[in-house]
Every structure is written in structure tokens, then in C-alpha cells.
Design an enzyme around this catalytic site. Sequence first.
Site, PDB file in Angstrom:
ATOM      1  N   LYS A  79       0.847  -1.199   0.000  1.00 53.67           N
ATOM      2  CA  LYS A  79       0.000   0.000   0.000  1.00 53.67           C
ATOM      3  C   LYS A  79       0.880   1.245   0.000  1.00 53.67           C
ATOM      4  O   LYS A  79       1.897   1.297   0.705  1.00 53.67           O
ATOM      5  CB  LYS A  79      -0.918  -0.013   1.223  1.00 53.67           C
ATOM      6  CG  LYS A  79      -1.932   1.128   1.256  1.00 53.67           C
ATOM      7  CD  LYS A  79      -2.872   0.995   2.444  1.00 53.67           C
ATOM      8  CE  LYS A  79      -3.875   2.142   2.506  1.00 53.67           C
ATOM      9  NZ  LYS A  79      -4.832   2.016   3.628  1.00 53.67           N
ATOM     10  N   SER A 160      -9.816   2.554   2.796  1.00 53.25           N
ATOM     11  CA  SER A 160      -8.881   3.180   1.887  1.00 53.25           C
ATOM     12  C   SER A 160      -7.975   2.204   1.147  1.00 53.25           C
ATOM     13  O   SER A 160      -7.337   2.568   0.159  1.00 53.25           O
ATOM     14  CB  SER A 160      -7.995   4.160   2.680  1.00 53.25           C
ATOM     15  OG  SER A 160      -7.196   3.460   3.630  1.00 53.25           O
ATOM     16  N   SER A 184     -10.436   0.241   7.184  1.00 57.55           N
ATOM     17  CA  SER A 184      -9.887   0.317   5.827  1.00 57.55           C
ATOM     18  C   SER A 184      -9.174  -0.927   5.343  1.00 57.55           C
ATOM     19  O   SER A 184      -8.705  -0.967   4.211  1.00 57.55           O
ATOM     20  CB  SER A 184      -8.954   1.527   5.716  1.00 57.55           C
ATOM     21  OG  SER A 184      -9.687   2.722   5.757  1.00 57.55           O
TER      22      SER A 184
END
Length: 494
Positions: A79, A160, A184
Site C-alpha cells: 500500500k 482506503s 480500511s
Amino acid sequence: MTDLTELGVAALRDGIRSAKFSAREVADQFIVKVSKAKALNAFIVETPDHAIAAARAADEALARGEPLKPLAGVPIGMKDLFCTKGVQTTAASHILEGFKPVYESTVSQNLWNAGAGMLGKLNMDQFAMGSSNETSYFGNVISPWRRGGGDNAALAPGGSSGGSASAVSARLCPGATGTDTGGSIRQPASFVGISGIKPTYGRCSRWGVIAFASSLDQAGPMARDVRDCAILLENMAGFDAKDSTSLDLPVPKWEENLSGDLRGKKIGIPAEYLIDGSPPEIVRLWETGIAWLKDAGAEIVEVSLPHTKYALPAYYIIAPAEASSNLARYDGVRYGLRDLPEGANLQDMYAATRAAGFGEEVKRRILIGTYVLSAGFYDAYYTQAQKVRALIARDFERAWLFCDYLLTPTAPSAAFALGEKSDDPIAMYLNDVFTVPSSLAGLPAMSVPGGLDSAGLPLGLQIIGKPLDEQGVLNAGLAIEERAGFVARPDAWW
């Protein structure tokens, strides 16, 4: 030729160890697949050289007869919130575009030390602020799933960690890192039919992870099944003296102790999670999950978490307040974007840089956070929200007197269409209604896929555990996984 991209972390690890295939073959196939799936927009930066270097090291070690590292040759996605030395790290924001850290985050370094390779940096909501991956400066990620019945609308992968979710679900990588502030990891995992776990706050170091809300942010893995999550988490977690919130505890052998046998365990069903307007399919899946855990030997008990209804408003005071403070460092002086209008002074540069660099959702949360921290409203909002947070944590402590884990839905719906909620921030925030309470309490929680809705989209079930009981959460997740038999996967339309 065998399609190695269909294999998960455990199968790839074991296949490389037994010389069933080489690590280089694995890396090459995933690299090609990533390059062909640009329509998903899951990756901001691709790093094939990193994955190939890790594969070469694994193959050479095996040829020399040396013991292999735990993740030797396994390629993963990272990420874009984790700082990676020499590789652009942006938090999906224009204000950090072009920023290449001179250091490595602790979590990513732990994974490289374990022998993993990096396929690239995964797209996300800007500064982890969002539930649909539509706030990224680099464009929204698209879910690899589509509704049945001829509806071809592009769907949100959740957020997210939407890039991580989409990439794992689409078989672009066998596993990926995510971060979870209010859900998330878990909500996007639910949207795309994969597993994801947020460990106890402090299990994984936050050092080198770009901060959103420091008292809530926690790294965790996303993968195709529970075992793969356990493997990745073992290699991500650990004490870090550079992080003052890191827990100085040994990392348990989560994979070795995995068991779907829940005899002697009690599963709590919190009445407050049955909210008005819940889709019948969500309720039915929850009831099915209860039956699965009973079949695994668990006893089902009803519990109450009376302050649950206050969790979302408390979260959306605390998280923006911490974001307002954390994001003050982005001013155009030291790194990232600098917007310097002609004749501008220092204050003008600050204002121009932040106006140009931050997206609308980030600006919204900074404004909310600054407001609730201001002299006239600090006690009325921020202090009260922290008191509510303490009450929510106390609710969980009382529930543990009667049960070992909690079972709830992960999200209030299946994946929604891109753009469907982007004009209504409140509707978007409600996606976190089931995940935020455990984040406020710092508890381990996991989403595992339970089935499909009537439109053929994945739905997840959430297990919440006691502090430091990741093993129990993983075991309960495995019990659901074994009984759900979830094998559905998205069509390779991209």
C-alpha cells in the site's frame, strides 16, 4: 504452463521450497499479470526489479542448499502509505507526488527481511481518507467484480486499502499490506471477497507509515484466505523501538496454531449491530455465520454494546482532529509539492501548496479537525469524543466477561457503484458503521468472505476479538471459511 498467479501465499511459499517451480517463474507471471491489468488502476508504481531480485535470492539460496526465509520469493503488493526506500511514496496525494523516501518503513523492512519481493505500490484513498478509493489523486481503483444481470457499472473496491483489495482479488498479487484506521482493511476485503485482519493496536509498527490518525492507524495483511493472512501478519508484526506505541511482545506462531475447532468458545452477538434498514441479505448472512460457528462447536450468547451508536460520530471527531495535526507538516518546505506564486511570502506559499496539494476530502477532514481542536470547541467536541471512546472500550471489556469473540457483519452493504456516494459524505462515512467501534477500542478484528448477494457480489463477516487474541480471531475466521466454502472469484474482464 501452470498459472502460478492462481496460488496464494502458502501455496507459493511451499512450492518454491519444494522446487515445484522457481521463485523467478512466480515473479515473472505476476509481473506480466500486473502489466496487463492497468484498467483496474490498482498500482501507482510498478516495481518488477524488486520482485525479481527477491526471486533470484530465493532461487540461489535453494540451489546452495540453504534454509529459505519464511516468505522467500513470494511477491506482494505494498500500500502506498508505507515508505519504501528509493521508491515513490505518495499516500495517493499530489502533495507528495515524486517523494522518494531515504528510509524503509518497519513493516515493509520486516517483509523484505523475510524474503518477500515487491510488485509495486498500491493505490488508495488519499492519506487513507475514504471508503471507496475515489479520493486518490491518481484516479479511482476499480473493483474486478461486476454485478450480475447485465449491470456493467464499475464498482468501488472499498477503501482506503482499495488498491490492495482489488489487486489481491484480481490475482495481481497473492497478498498485500493494508492499513486500518476505522475499517480500511476489513471493508474493502468484504467488498471484493478476500480476507483481511486488523491486529491489536501496537502489534505492527507505525514507523514509516504515513500518518492519518495516530491513535487509530494500524497495519495489517490482506490475502485470499485466513492462513495467508496469518503468514503475512507473522512477518509484519513485532516490537519496534522507533514506535512509542509498539507492543514489546513476542510474535506468536499464528499459522502453526490455526484451528477451526471452536469447542469451548463463546461467540457474542451484539444486538446493537442489527441496525434499522439493514439489507435482508446482510441479516441472513449474519444468521448463517452464527449457524456456522455453532457447527464449529461454539456457544452463541447475546451481548450488549450500548454505546455503539455513538462510535461513528466520535470517530469522525477524533480521526479528523489527529489528521489536522499530522498533516500540518505538508507545507512545501521540506519535501513534496511546493507552489510558490510570484511575489509570494512564506504564508502565501503554505496556503498555495496545501490548496493545490490536498484533495477535497482531505481538506474537509483538516477543516473538521481544526474546528474541533480550536479553543472554543475543544472541550465541547474533542474531549467529549474521547470520553465516548472510553465508554465504547468499556462496553467491549464487559462483553468479554460473557464471550470470547464477537460476530457481526463487516459492512452494511455489498460494493456500490463508483460515484454513487461521492456527493454525500455522510452516506460514505456510514460504510464504517460496523468496523469503527473495534478500531476505537484498539481490538483485533477480521473480515472473511461469507457468500454472495443476489447481484453476485461478495459479502463479508467480521470477527472481533479480545486484545492480543489474533489467534482466536484467525481461528474463528478459519471456522467460517471452512463452512462458507467461498470459491467465487471475479471474471477477468479487464
